[in-house]
Design an enzyme around this catalytic site. Structure first.
Site, PDB file in Angstrom:
ATOM      1  N   CYS A 162     -23.198  -7.162 -40.433  1.00 32.21           N
ATOM      2  CA  CYS A 162     -24.286  -6.826 -41.354  1.00 32.21           C
ATOM      3  C   CYS A 162     -24.061  -7.534 -42.686  1.00 32.21           C
ATOM      4  O   CYS A 162     -22.984  -7.412 -43.294  1.00 32.21           O
ATOM      5  CB  CYS A 162     -24.325  -5.308 -41.551  1.00 32.21           C
ATOM      6  SG  CYS A 162     -25.222  -4.762 -43.012  1.00 32.21           S
TER       7      CYS A 162
ATOM      8  N   TYR B 291     -21.208  -2.175 -40.072  1.00 35.45           N
ATOM      9  CA  TYR B 291     -21.302  -3.104 -38.961  1.00 35.45           C
ATOM     10  C   TYR B 291     -20.697  -4.399 -39.491  1.00 35.45           C
ATOM     11  O   TYR B 291     -21.134  -4.902 -40.539  1.00 35.45           O
ATOM     12  CB  TYR B 291     -22.745  -3.383 -38.536  1.00 35.45           C
ATOM     13  CG  TYR B 291     -23.605  -2.186 -38.221  1.00 35.45           C
ATOM     14  CD1 TYR B 291     -23.078  -1.049 -37.620  1.00 35.45           C
ATOM     15  CD2 TYR B 291     -24.967  -2.199 -38.519  1.00 35.45           C
ATOM     16  CE1 TYR B 291     -23.886   0.045 -37.325  1.00 35.45           C
ATOM     17  CE2 TYR B 291     -25.786  -1.123 -38.228  1.00 35.45           C
ATOM     18  CZ  TYR B 291     -25.237   0.006 -37.639  1.00 35.45           C
ATOM     19  OH  TYR B 291     -26.033   1.077 -37.360  1.00 35.45           O
TER      20      TYR B 291
ATOM     21  N   PHE C 185     -25.213  -6.884 -45.646  1.00 36.75           N
ATOM     22  CA  PHE C 185     -24.997  -5.944 -46.741  1.00 36.75           C
ATOM     23  C   PHE C 185     -23.557  -5.419 -46.726  1.00 36.75           C
ATOM     24  O   PHE C 185     -22.943  -5.249 -47.783  1.00 36.75           O
ATOM     25  CB  PHE C 185     -25.983  -4.784 -46.651  1.00 36.75           C
ATOM     26  CG  PHE C 185     -27.420  -5.203 -46.816  1.00 36.75           C
ATOM     27  CD1 PHE C 185     -27.907  -5.568 -48.060  1.00 36.75           C
ATOM     28  CD2 PHE C 185     -28.277  -5.261 -45.735  1.00 36.75           C
ATOM     29  CE1 PHE C 185     -29.231  -5.972 -48.222  1.00 36.75           C
ATOM     30  CE2 PHE C 185     -29.598  -5.661 -45.877  1.00 36.75           C
ATOM     31  CZ  PHE C 185     -30.080  -6.017 -47.129  1.00 36.75           C
ATOM     32  N   CYS C 186     -23.037  -5.189 -45.545  1.00 35.90           N
ATOM     33  CA  CYS C 186     -21.636  -4.753 -45.428  1.00 35.90           C
ATOM     34  C   CYS C 186     -20.689  -5.873 -45.834  1.00 35.90           C
ATOM     35  O   CYS C 186     -19.655  -5.638 -46.467  1.00 35.90           O
ATOM     36  CB  CYS C 186     -21.341  -4.309 -43.999  1.00 35.90           C
ATOM     37  SG  CYS C 186     -22.362  -2.933 -43.417  1.00 35.90           S
TER      38      CYS C 186
END
Length: 378
Positions: free
Chosen positions: A111, A108, A113-114
Protein backbone atom coordinates in the site's frame (compact mmCIF):
# COMPACT_ATOMS: atom_id res chain seq x y z
CA UNK A 1 44.65 23.88 -1.16
CA UNK A 2 41.88 23.42 -3.69
CA UNK A 3 39.57 22.18 -0.94
CA UNK A 4 40.37 25.24 1.18
CA UNK A 5 39.53 27.45 -1.78
CA UNK A 6 36.15 25.76 -2.21
CA UNK A 7 35.42 26.20 1.51
CA UNK A 8 36.36 29.87 1.30
CA UNK A 9 34.08 30.40 -1.70
CA UNK A 10 31.23 28.63 0.10
CA UNK A 11 31.71 30.75 3.22
CA UNK A 12 32.09 34.03 1.28
CA UNK A 13 28.89 34.51 -0.67
CA UNK A 14 27.95 37.74 -2.40
CA UNK A 15 26.24 40.46 -0.37
CA UNK A 16 22.76 39.43 -1.52
CA UNK A 17 23.41 35.90 -0.27
CA UNK A 18 24.67 37.32 3.03
CA UNK A 19 21.49 39.35 3.41
CA UNK A 20 19.37 36.28 2.76
CA UNK A 21 21.38 34.15 5.20
CA UNK A 22 21.12 36.83 7.89
CA UNK A 23 17.38 37.26 7.37
CA UNK A 24 17.71 40.74 5.86
CA UNK A 25 19.73 42.10 8.80
CA UNK A 26 22.72 44.41 8.23
CA UNK A 27 26.23 43.12 7.73
CA UNK A 28 27.83 41.51 10.81
CA UNK A 29 29.17 44.37 13.02
CA UNK A 30 32.85 43.55 12.73
CA UNK A 31 32.64 43.04 8.99
CA UNK A 32 30.67 46.32 8.63
CA UNK A 33 33.33 48.13 10.65
CA UNK A 34 36.11 46.79 8.47
CA UNK A 35 34.20 47.90 5.33
CA UNK A 36 33.66 51.36 6.85
CA UNK A 37 37.30 51.58 7.83
CA UNK A 38 38.37 50.66 4.35
CA UNK A 39 36.01 53.22 2.85
CA UNK A 40 37.34 55.88 5.22
CA UNK A 41 40.90 55.09 4.25
CA UNK A 42 40.01 55.30 0.58
CA UNK A 43 38.01 58.52 1.04
CA UNK A 44 40.76 60.27 3.00
CA UNK A 45 43.45 60.21 0.32
CA UNK A 46 42.97 63.87 -0.52
CA UNK A 47 43.76 65.12 3.02
CA UNK A 48 47.20 66.40 4.11
CA UNK A 49 47.71 63.33 6.28
CA UNK A 50 46.85 61.12 3.34
CA UNK A 51 49.33 62.99 1.17
CA UNK A 52 52.06 62.12 3.66
CA UNK A 53 51.10 58.48 3.23
CA UNK A 54 50.86 58.75 -0.53
CA UNK A 55 53.33 55.97 -1.09
CA UNK A 56 51.31 53.31 0.75
CA UNK A 57 47.55 53.54 -0.09
CA UNK A 58 47.54 50.18 -1.87
CA UNK A 59 49.23 48.50 1.07
CA UNK A 60 46.74 50.00 3.54
CA UNK A 61 43.82 49.07 1.35
CA UNK A 62 45.03 45.51 0.96
CA UNK A 63 45.60 45.21 4.70
CA UNK A 64 42.11 46.52 5.49
CA UNK A 65 40.54 44.15 2.97
CA UNK A 66 42.49 41.21 4.35
CA UNK A 67 41.44 42.10 7.92
CA UNK A 68 37.80 42.44 6.92
CA UNK A 69 37.94 39.16 5.03
CA UNK A 70 39.55 37.32 7.91
CA UNK A 71 37.02 38.63 10.43
CA UNK A 72 34.11 37.83 8.12
CA UNK A 73 35.40 34.32 7.44
CA UNK A 74 35.92 33.72 11.17
CA UNK A 75 32.40 34.76 12.15
CA UNK A 76 30.82 32.91 9.24
CA UNK A 77 32.70 29.73 10.11
CA UNK A 78 31.71 30.17 13.75
CA UNK A 79 28.03 30.57 12.74
CA UNK A 80 28.27 27.52 10.48
CA UNK A 81 29.75 25.32 13.23
CA UNK A 82 27.19 26.55 15.77
CA UNK A 83 24.33 25.68 13.38
CA UNK A 84 25.78 22.18 13.04
CA UNK A 85 25.88 21.86 16.86
CA UNK A 86 22.23 22.96 17.10
CA UNK A 87 21.17 20.38 14.48
CA UNK A 88 23.08 17.68 16.37
CA UNK A 89 21.42 18.69 19.65
CA UNK A 90 18.00 18.62 17.96
CA UNK A 91 18.69 15.14 16.55
CA UNK A 92 19.75 13.91 19.98
CA UNK A 93 16.51 15.21 21.52
CA UNK A 94 14.47 13.49 18.80
CA UNK A 95 16.29 10.20 19.36
CA UNK A 96 15.58 10.50 23.10
CA UNK A 97 11.87 11.11 22.46
CA UNK A 98 11.65 8.29 19.94
CA UNK A 99 13.03 5.80 22.44
CA UNK A 100 10.03 6.52 24.71
CA UNK A 101 7.53 5.33 22.10
CA UNK A 102 6.44 1.78 21.39
CA UNK A 103 4.92 1.72 17.92
CA UNK A 104 2.95 -0.95 16.06
CA UNK A 105 2.11 -0.37 12.40
CA UNK A 106 -0.84 -2.24 10.88
CA UNK A 107 -0.35 -2.27 7.14
CA UNK A 108 -0.44 -3.82 3.70
CA UNK A 109 3.16 -3.86 2.58
CA UNK A 110 2.30 -2.89 -1.00
CA UNK A 111 0.00 0.00 0.00
CA UNK A 112 1.53 3.39 -0.97
CA UNK A 113 0.06 5.09 2.10
CA UNK A 114 1.66 2.48 4.36
CA UNK A 115 4.94 2.84 2.49
CA UNK A 116 4.86 6.59 3.18
CA UNK A 117 4.61 5.93 6.91
CA UNK A 118 7.45 3.39 6.86
CA UNK A 119 9.69 5.86 5.00
CA UNK A 120 8.98 8.47 7.70
CA UNK A 121 9.55 6.07 10.60
CA UNK A 122 12.78 4.71 9.14
CA UNK A 123 14.23 8.12 8.32
CA UNK A 124 13.45 9.40 11.83
CA UNK A 125 14.90 6.27 13.46
CA UNK A 126 11.60 5.36 15.12
CA UNK A 127 11.59 1.63 15.94
CA UNK A 128 8.30 -0.11 15.23
CA UNK A 129 6.70 -3.51 14.91
CA UNK A 130 4.79 -4.43 11.77
CA UNK A 131 1.54 -6.36 11.67
CA UNK A 132 0.68 -7.38 8.11
CA UNK A 133 -3.08 -7.26 7.68
CA UNK A 134 -4.93 -9.88 5.66
CA UNK A 135 -6.67 -7.75 3.00
CA UNK A 136 -9.60 -10.16 2.74
CA UNK A 137 -10.52 -10.88 6.35
CA UNK A 138 -8.74 -7.96 8.09
CA UNK A 139 -9.01 -9.73 11.43
CA UNK A 140 -5.79 -8.06 12.58
CA UNK A 141 -7.60 -4.70 12.86
CA UNK A 142 -10.91 -5.96 14.25
CA UNK A 143 -10.17 -3.89 17.39
CA UNK A 144 -10.64 -0.71 15.32
CA UNK A 145 -13.79 0.94 14.04
CA UNK A 146 -11.55 2.62 11.46
CA UNK A 147 -11.16 -0.11 8.83
CA UNK A 148 -8.42 1.26 6.59
CA UNK A 149 -4.66 0.96 6.78
CA UNK A 150 -2.27 2.26 7.85
CA UNK A 151 -3.14 2.30 11.53
CA UNK A 152 -0.43 3.12 14.04
CA UNK A 153 -0.80 2.20 17.71
CA UNK A 154 1.56 4.21 19.88
CA UNK A 155 2.27 3.61 23.56
CA UNK A 156 3.99 6.31 25.59
CA UNK A 157 4.20 5.25 29.21
CA UNK A 158 0.66 4.34 30.30
CA UNK A 159 -0.92 6.22 27.40
CA UNK A 160 -2.06 4.23 24.37
CA UNK A 161 -3.03 6.14 21.22
CA UNK A 162 -4.41 4.97 17.88
CA UNK A 163 -3.44 7.14 14.91
CA UNK A 164 -5.32 6.76 11.63
CA UNK A 165 -4.53 8.07 8.13
CA UNK A 166 -0.96 8.17 6.82
CA UNK A 167 -0.65 11.95 6.72
CA UNK A 168 -2.08 12.34 10.23
CA UNK A 169 0.35 9.71 11.52
CA UNK A 170 3.30 11.55 9.97
CA UNK A 171 2.21 15.05 11.06
CA UNK A 172 1.40 13.97 14.61
CA UNK A 173 4.69 12.11 15.11
CA UNK A 174 6.75 14.93 13.60
CA UNK A 175 4.98 17.45 15.85
CA UNK A 176 5.75 15.20 18.82
CA UNK A 177 9.42 14.89 17.90
CA UNK A 178 9.95 18.61 17.31
CA UNK A 179 7.83 20.07 20.13
CA UNK A 180 8.11 17.38 22.81
CA UNK A 181 4.39 17.72 23.58
CA UNK A 182 2.75 14.53 24.91
CA UNK A 183 1.48 12.44 22.02
CA UNK A 184 -1.89 12.13 23.77
CA UNK A 185 -2.27 15.90 23.41
CA UNK A 186 -0.87 16.07 19.88
CA UNK A 187 -3.45 13.58 18.58
CA UNK A 188 -6.28 15.92 19.60
CA UNK A 189 -5.05 18.49 17.05
CA UNK A 190 -6.15 16.22 14.18
CA UNK A 191 -9.85 15.48 14.79
CA UNK A 192 -11.76 13.19 12.38
CA UNK A 193 -14.76 14.56 10.50
CA UNK A 194 -17.37 12.32 8.89
CA UNK A 195 -19.25 13.35 5.77
CA UNK A 196 -21.02 11.87 2.74
CA UNK A 197 -19.24 11.71 -0.59
CA UNK A 198 -20.79 12.09 -4.06
CA UNK A 199 -21.76 8.41 -4.09
CA UNK A 200 -23.63 8.72 -0.79
CA UNK A 201 -20.95 6.81 1.11
CA UNK A 202 -19.77 7.95 4.53
CA UNK A 203 -16.12 9.01 4.51
CA UNK A 204 -13.78 10.19 7.24
CA UNK A 205 -11.49 13.14 6.73
CA UNK A 206 -9.01 14.63 9.20
CA UNK A 207 -8.54 18.28 9.93
CA UNK A 208 -5.10 19.87 9.70
CA UNK A 209 -3.47 16.67 8.47
CA UNK A 210 -0.67 18.40 6.56
CA UNK A 211 0.01 20.93 9.31
CA UNK A 212 2.60 20.54 12.07
CA UNK A 213 1.41 22.01 15.39
CA UNK A 214 4.50 24.02 16.31
CA UNK A 215 5.01 27.36 17.97
CA UNK A 216 6.75 30.17 16.11
CA UNK A 217 10.26 29.34 17.33
CA UNK A 218 9.89 25.63 16.60
CA UNK A 219 8.56 26.35 13.11
CA UNK A 220 11.41 28.78 12.43
CA UNK A 221 13.97 26.23 13.60
CA UNK A 222 12.51 23.53 11.40
CA UNK A 223 11.67 25.46 8.23
CA UNK A 224 13.59 28.73 8.33
CA UNK A 225 10.66 30.53 6.69
CA UNK A 226 6.99 30.35 5.73
CA UNK A 227 7.75 29.54 2.10
CA UNK A 228 9.45 26.25 2.96
CA UNK A 229 6.57 25.24 5.21
CA UNK A 230 3.96 26.06 2.56
CA UNK A 231 5.95 24.23 -0.10
CA UNK A 232 6.19 21.07 2.01
CA UNK A 233 2.45 21.04 2.72
CA UNK A 234 1.58 21.63 -0.95
CA UNK A 235 3.62 18.70 -2.20
CA UNK A 236 2.55 16.35 0.59
CA UNK A 237 -1.03 16.96 -0.47
CA UNK A 238 -0.06 16.54 -4.14
CA UNK A 239 1.37 13.10 -3.31
CA UNK A 240 -1.96 12.08 -1.72
CA UNK A 241 -4.34 13.72 -4.17
CA UNK A 242 -2.58 13.01 -7.47
CA UNK A 243 0.54 10.86 -7.38
CA UNK A 244 -1.07 7.99 -5.47
CA UNK A 245 -3.85 7.75 -8.07
CA UNK A 246 -1.31 7.11 -10.83
CA UNK A 247 -0.02 3.91 -9.23
CA UNK A 248 -2.89 1.47 -9.88
CA UNK A 249 -3.53 2.47 -13.51
CA UNK A 250 0.18 1.97 -14.21
CA UNK A 251 0.87 -1.28 -12.38
CA UNK A 252 -2.36 -2.85 -13.77
CA UNK A 253 -2.00 -1.25 -17.22
CA UNK A 254 -1.96 -4.54 -19.16
CA UNK A 255 -3.06 -8.10 -18.26
CA UNK A 256 0.59 -9.15 -17.99
CA UNK A 257 1.44 -6.23 -15.70
CA UNK A 258 -1.65 -6.88 -13.58
CA UNK A 259 -0.64 -10.52 -13.13
CA UNK A 260 2.93 -9.55 -12.22
CA UNK A 261 1.62 -7.00 -9.73
CA UNK A 262 -0.64 -9.49 -8.00
CA UNK A 263 2.11 -12.07 -7.92
CA UNK A 264 4.14 -9.49 -5.99
CA UNK A 265 1.18 -8.58 -3.74
CA UNK A 266 0.51 -12.21 -2.85
CA UNK A 267 4.20 -12.91 -2.26
CA UNK A 268 4.67 -9.90 0.04
CA UNK A 269 1.23 -9.89 1.67
CA UNK A 270 -0.51 -12.10 4.20
CA UNK A 271 -2.57 -14.66 2.31
CA UNK A 272 -3.41 -18.31 2.86
CA UNK A 273 -2.49 -20.78 0.11
CA UNK A 274 -6.00 -20.88 -1.40
CA UNK A 275 -6.57 -17.16 -0.87
CA UNK A 276 -3.26 -16.41 -2.54
CA UNK A 277 -4.00 -18.46 -5.65
CA UNK A 278 -7.45 -16.91 -6.00
CA UNK A 279 -6.16 -13.42 -5.36
CA UNK A 280 -3.39 -13.74 -7.90
CA UNK A 281 -5.57 -14.60 -10.87
CA UNK A 282 -9.02 -13.26 -9.94
CA UNK A 283 -7.53 -10.14 -8.41
CA UNK A 284 -5.32 -9.45 -11.41
CA UNK A 285 -8.28 -9.73 -13.80
CA UNK A 286 -10.47 -7.54 -11.59
CA UNK A 287 -7.84 -4.84 -11.11
CA UNK A 288 -7.04 -4.74 -14.82
CA UNK A 289 -10.69 -3.84 -15.44
CA UNK A 290 -10.89 -1.48 -12.46
CA UNK A 291 -7.76 0.33 -13.62
CA UNK A 292 -9.63 1.34 -16.76
CA UNK A 293 -12.34 2.94 -14.64
CA UNK A 294 -9.70 4.71 -12.56
CA UNK A 295 -8.13 6.01 -15.75
CA UNK A 296 -11.45 7.57 -16.74
CA UNK A 297 -12.24 8.89 -13.25
CA UNK A 298 -8.94 10.74 -12.97
CA UNK A 299 -8.96 11.88 -16.62
CA UNK A 300 -5.69 10.18 -17.46
CA UNK A 301 -4.14 9.99 -20.91
CA UNK A 302 -4.59 6.99 -23.19
CA UNK A 303 -1.10 5.87 -22.23
CA UNK A 304 -1.12 6.28 -18.46
CA UNK A 305 2.66 6.06 -18.38
CA UNK A 306 2.75 9.59 -19.76
CA UNK A 307 0.88 10.88 -16.70
CA UNK A 308 3.34 9.09 -14.44
CA UNK A 309 6.33 10.51 -16.33
CA UNK A 310 4.88 14.03 -16.24
CA UNK A 311 4.26 13.79 -12.49
CA UNK A 312 7.81 12.57 -11.82
CA UNK A 313 9.39 15.32 -13.91
CA UNK A 314 7.13 17.92 -12.33
CA UNK A 315 8.37 16.82 -8.92
CA UNK A 316 12.01 16.91 -10.02
CA UNK A 317 11.51 20.43 -11.41
CA UNK A 318 9.98 21.53 -8.08
CA UNK A 319 13.00 20.21 -6.17
CA UNK A 320 15.27 22.02 -8.62
CA UNK A 321 18.95 21.68 -9.44
CA UNK A 322 20.35 23.69 -6.53
CA UNK A 323 19.36 21.39 -3.68
CA UNK A 324 19.53 17.60 -3.29
CA UNK A 325 16.09 17.41 -1.68
CA UNK A 326 13.04 19.62 -1.39
CA UNK A 327 14.02 19.86 2.28
CA UNK A 328 17.46 21.22 1.33
CA UNK A 329 20.34 19.12 2.63
CA UNK A 330 18.05 16.41 3.99
CA UNK A 331 14.65 15.04 2.98
CA UNK A 332 11.59 16.80 4.35
CA UNK A 333 8.11 15.33 4.75
CA UNK A 334 7.29 15.95 1.09
CA UNK A 335 10.43 14.10 -0.05
CA UNK A 336 9.54 11.14 2.15
CA UNK A 337 5.92 11.12 0.97
CA UNK A 338 6.77 11.10 -2.74
CA UNK A 339 9.49 8.49 -2.21
CA UNK A 340 7.14 6.29 -0.16
CA UNK A 341 4.43 6.37 -2.84
CA UNK A 342 6.79 5.52 -5.69
CA UNK A 343 8.63 2.81 -3.76
CA UNK A 344 5.70 0.38 -3.90
CA UNK A 345 6.31 -0.07 -7.63
CA UNK A 346 9.87 -1.33 -7.19
CA UNK A 347 10.43 -4.58 -9.06
CA UNK A 348 7.58 -3.92 -11.50
CA UNK A 349 7.70 -2.82 -15.11
CA UNK A 350 6.15 0.55 -14.28
CA UNK A 351 9.00 1.36 -11.88
CA UNK A 352 11.69 0.39 -14.40
CA UNK A 353 10.03 2.55 -17.04
CA UNK A 354 9.79 5.45 -14.59
CA UNK A 355 13.51 5.32 -13.80
CA UNK A 356 14.44 4.99 -17.46
CA UNK A 357 12.21 7.66 -19.00
CA UNK A 358 12.28 10.47 -16.40
CA UNK A 359 14.84 12.50 -14.46
CA UNK A 360 13.78 11.21 -11.04
CA UNK A 361 16.33 8.46 -10.41
CA UNK A 362 19.15 10.58 -8.88
CA UNK A 363 16.74 12.17 -6.38
CA UNK A 364 15.15 8.79 -5.63
CA UNK A 365 18.51 7.17 -4.89
CA UNK A 366 19.51 10.09 -2.65
CA UNK A 367 16.39 9.62 -0.51
CA UNK A 368 16.96 5.88 -0.39
CA UNK A 369 20.52 6.48 0.83
CA UNK A 370 19.41 9.06 3.42
CA UNK A 371 16.92 6.59 4.89
CA UNK A 372 19.48 3.78 4.93
CA UNK A 373 22.02 5.98 6.73
CA UNK A 374 19.61 7.25 9.41
CA UNK A 375 20.96 6.63 12.95
CA UNK A 376 19.46 3.66 14.70
CA UNK A 377 17.91 3.73 18.19
CA UNK A 378 19.23 0.92 20.34
Amino acid sequence: MAQAARVARALWPARSAWAERLGGRPWPPLLAQSRAGFAGAAGGLGSPAAAARKGSPRLLGAAALALGGALGLYHTARWHLRSQDLRAECSAVQLSLSSRLQLTLYQYKTCPFCSKVRAFLDFHSLPYQVVEVNPVRRTEIKFSSYRKVPILVAQEGDSLQQLNDSSVIISALKTYLVSGQPLEEVVTYYPPMKSMNDQGKEVTEFCNKYWLMLDEKEAQRMYGGKEARTEEMKWRQWADDWLVHLISPNVYRTPAEALASFDYIVREGKFGAVEGAMAKYAGAAAMYLISKRLKSRHHLQDDVREDLYEAANKWVAAVGKDRPFMGGQKPNLADLAVYGVLRVMEGLEAFDDLMRHTHIQPWYLRVEKAIAEAPQVR
